[in-house]
Design a protein around this motif. Structure first.
Motif, PDB file in Angstrom:
ATOM      1  N   UNK A 149       0.889  -1.242   0.009  1.00 62.58           N
ATOM      2  CA  UNK A 149       0.057  -0.077   0.194  1.00 62.58           C
ATOM      3  C   UNK A 149       0.761   1.165  -0.053  1.00 62.58           C
ATOM      4  N   UNK A 150       2.057   1.227   0.432  1.00 63.69           N
ATOM      5  CA  UNK A 150       2.780   2.364   0.680  1.00 63.69           C
ATOM      6  C   UNK A 150       3.300   2.775  -0.688  1.00 63.69           C
TER       7      UNK A 150
ATOM      8  N   UNK B 202       1.668   1.518  -3.438  1.00 64.21           N
ATOM      9  CA  UNK B 202       0.431   1.977  -4.048  1.00 64.21           C
ATOM     10  C   UNK B 202       0.051   3.306  -3.802  1.00 64.21           C
ATOM     11  N   UNK B 203       0.260   3.780  -2.683  1.00 60.56           N
ATOM     12  CA  UNK B 203      -0.039   5.326  -2.273  1.00 60.56           C
ATOM     13  C   UNK B 203       0.748   6.417  -3.270  1.00 60.56           C
ATOM     14  N   UNK B 204       1.852   5.853  -3.522  1.00 56.45           N
ATOM     15  CA  UNK B 204       2.925   6.874  -4.215  1.00 56.45           C
ATOM     16  C   UNK B 204       2.398   6.642  -5.869  1.00 56.45           C
ATOM     17  N   UNK B 205       2.101   5.450  -6.166  1.00 61.53           N
ATOM     18  CA  UNK B 205       1.621   5.522  -7.629  1.00 61.53           C
ATOM     19  C   UNK B 205       0.379   6.078  -7.774  1.00 61.53           C
ATOM     20  N   UNK B 206      -0.608   6.079  -6.978  1.00 62.83           N
ATOM     21  CA  UNK B 206      -1.903   6.593  -6.805  1.00 62.83           C
ATOM     22  C   UNK B 206      -1.794   8.294  -7.132  1.00 62.83           C
TER      23      UNK B 206
END
Lengths: 221, 244
Positions: free
Chosen positions: A118-119, A121-125
């Motif tokens: 998720x870390x 993922x949160x950057x990609x998001x």
């Protein structure tokens, strides 16, 4: 029998010459071991079987053999395979790199794995690219988490270099032994060697502790 | 101009042999707030992640603001700039201050200057109610404050839609409200939102519609009152009994 400083002073250039060899060996072992370790770490989290299994076999094999045996192997067996004699320094560098890379590899593996999906993922998001995520998020966090372990393992490597004594490499401990054979001043000479290692490694462990405290406070660890 | 923001058509996804999403067909209109609920393991979070391409899917398509995820020409990084996402465990970058967390993507992706990005970040921190926390690291913030920074970080890219993945489930009860208040204000401002949440107070106040999922499929979709007062399926009835 009084403690005789004179013997240390007299042979200091010779001993420090050995310490320089120790530094060179440790420096090359660390540079090579850490670089190879980064790749080993990636291999250990690889989902590709033909990368994961050979790398894991390599790590498990070497980590369960005493370093001194690896040093002997490289020195005595490798020349038979490559058909060329290796001098003790080159032989030691090779032995240390392939041995330490397994330990550094496990540190890197843990560092990479400590970053949650998720870390990332949160950057990609937010629209960051793969390399931006690596550059600004994954690598900085992993590096901070790994730094104390990397320093600790570097200190161990530095101490381990004295094992090159067994193949006659003229590093610090070997030279201390030579001086002792000439002067029979074991207490002075080996105490001096111990103090030098103690001071250098203690400085290293303080540096490690400093970063550990700093990053723990920042909740990065 | 179409009034559809998110269009999901025939979406199916497998993890190995296990089908986690089964033929999902839903649309979210611009400005709508949708609450996605259902038992754990029902595929809510996975569906949310498919919308911004964090999870690949094998069948069907998702179109966001006219851009198809299936189209091989679509640049996922560009698409994601249009959709903000907030995670259950905040996922702030621990080595950066709140301000740096918020400004990273605007500076690196939208190439804003540090000054412009900081000004925008201050505005957003004001909006989520914690302007004084700009220079704090996540470790020095409470869970509620961290989640509000995470919302500000997502808003900094000026997205057209926001996805919330159980944004309050990791919070202590007294901090849930401060996060929900920010989300309610956002919804009332006209942001298009898809929220995976079991906060039914929030659903009542701002949700235009509620989607109920179970076992990877959409079971029901309706207004708050339809869903609560007159659930159609047994599974929805059973679920409501458990959460109310």
């Amino acid at each position: 029998m009084a403690f005789d400083y004179q013997v240390i002073v007299e042979y200091l250039p010779f001993l420090l010459g050995g310490l320089l060899v120790t530094f060179k060996l440790a420096g090359l072992a660390l540079a090579g071991g850490i670089f190879l370790g980064m790749l080993v770490g990636l291999g250990r989290i690889s989902t590709i079987n033909w990368i994961y299994y050979p790398v894991s076999a390599y790590v498990n094999f070497l980590r369960n053999i005493p370093l001194i045996i690896i040093i002997f192997w490289v020195y005595f067996i490798l020349p038979i395979i490559v058909g060329k004699n290796l001098n003790p320094f080159v032989s030691s560098v090779i032995a240390f790199i392939i041995f330490e890379a397994t330990y550094f590899g496990e540190i890197f593996r843990a560092g990479y794995q400590s970053i949650s999906k998720d870390m990332v993922g949160s950057a990609y998001a937010t629209g960051l690219t793969y390399w931006q995520v690596a550059r600004y998020v994954t690598i900085p966090i992993a590096f901070r988490r790994m730094l104390p372990s990397l320093i600790t393992q570097s200190i161990i490597t530095f101490q381990d270099t004295s094992l090159a004594f067994v193949i006659g490499l003229h590093e610090f401990v070997t030279r201390a032994n030579i001086v002792n054979n000439l002067e029979y001043r074991s207490i002075e000479i080996y105490s001096f060697v111990a103090v030098v290692f103690l001071v250098l490694c203690y400085i290293g462990s303080r540096i490690s502790l400093h970063f550990e405290t700093k990053y723990r406070r920042a909740n990065v660890l | 101009m179409s009034d559809v923001m998110i269009d999901i058509k025939g979406l199916s996804k497998w993890f190995g042999d296990f089908k986690v999403l089964s033929n999902i067909n839903e649309t979210v209109k611009k400005g709508q707030t949708i609450v996605l609920c259902g038992p754990s393991g029902s595929g809510k979070s996975t569906l949310l992640r498919c919308i911004n391409g964090l999870e690949p899917f094998q069948e069907g398509d998702v179109t966001v603001d006219g851009t198809s995820l299936r189209n091989s020409k679509t640049n996922l990084n560009t698409l994601r700039q249009k959709i903000g996402m907030v995670f259950q465990r905040f996922e702030l970058y621990p080595h950066m201050t709140a301000m740096e967390n918020i400004t990273l993507a605007p500076r690196k992706v939208r190439n804003l200057s540090r000054q412009e990005a900081n000004a925008k970040a201050r505005e957003l921190l004001e909006r989520v109610g914690i302007p004084e926390k700009a220079d704090d690291h996540p470790a020095n913030l409470s869970g509620g404050q961290q989640q509000r920074v995470a919302i500000a970080r997502a808003l900094a890219m000026e997205p057209k839609a926001m996805l919330f993945d159980e944004p309050t489930s990791a919070l202590d009860p007294e901090m849930i409200k401060e996060v929900l208040d920010v989300m309610i204000a956002l919804a009332k401002d006209g942001m298009t939102m898809v929220c995976v949440t079991h906060e039914m107070g929030f659903a009542r106040e701002v949700a235009d519609e509620i989607i109920f999922m179970d076992q990877g499929a959409i079971v029901e979709r309706g207004s708050y009152h339809e869903f609560f007062n007159n659930p159609q399926s047994d599974r929805a009835k059973d679920f409501l009994e458990h959460i109310l």
